[in-house]
Design a protein around this motif. Structure first.
Motif: not given
Length: 63
Positions: A12-36
């Motif tokens: 759901l988050t990925a759809r809202a930001h037009s990114v992949s779900a795996s990217y969202v999971r990386m953000v959540v796990n702290g491997k990437r930074k994206n506050e939005a």
């Protein structure tokens, strides 16, 4: 038969930001930074949590 996407929080988050779900999971796990994305993810989690709580009984006299 077409495979359906899971309707999980990352998807759901990925759809809202037009990114992949795996990217969202990386953000959540702290491997990437994206506050939005993190803010959206947390908002969806909170909304899901509120949906899973039992509804308060409504007194008919208030209607």
């Amino acid at each position: 038969m077409e495979k359906e996407k899971r309707d999980d929080t990352a998807t759901l988050t990925a759809r809202a930001h037009s990114v992949s779900a795996s990217y969202v999971r990386m953000v959540v796990n702290g491997k990437r930074k994206n506050e939005a994305i993190l803010a959206t993810y947390n908002t969806i989690l909170e909304a899901k949590d509120n949906l899973s709580k039992p509804a308060e009984s409504i007194d008919e006299s208030t209607n």
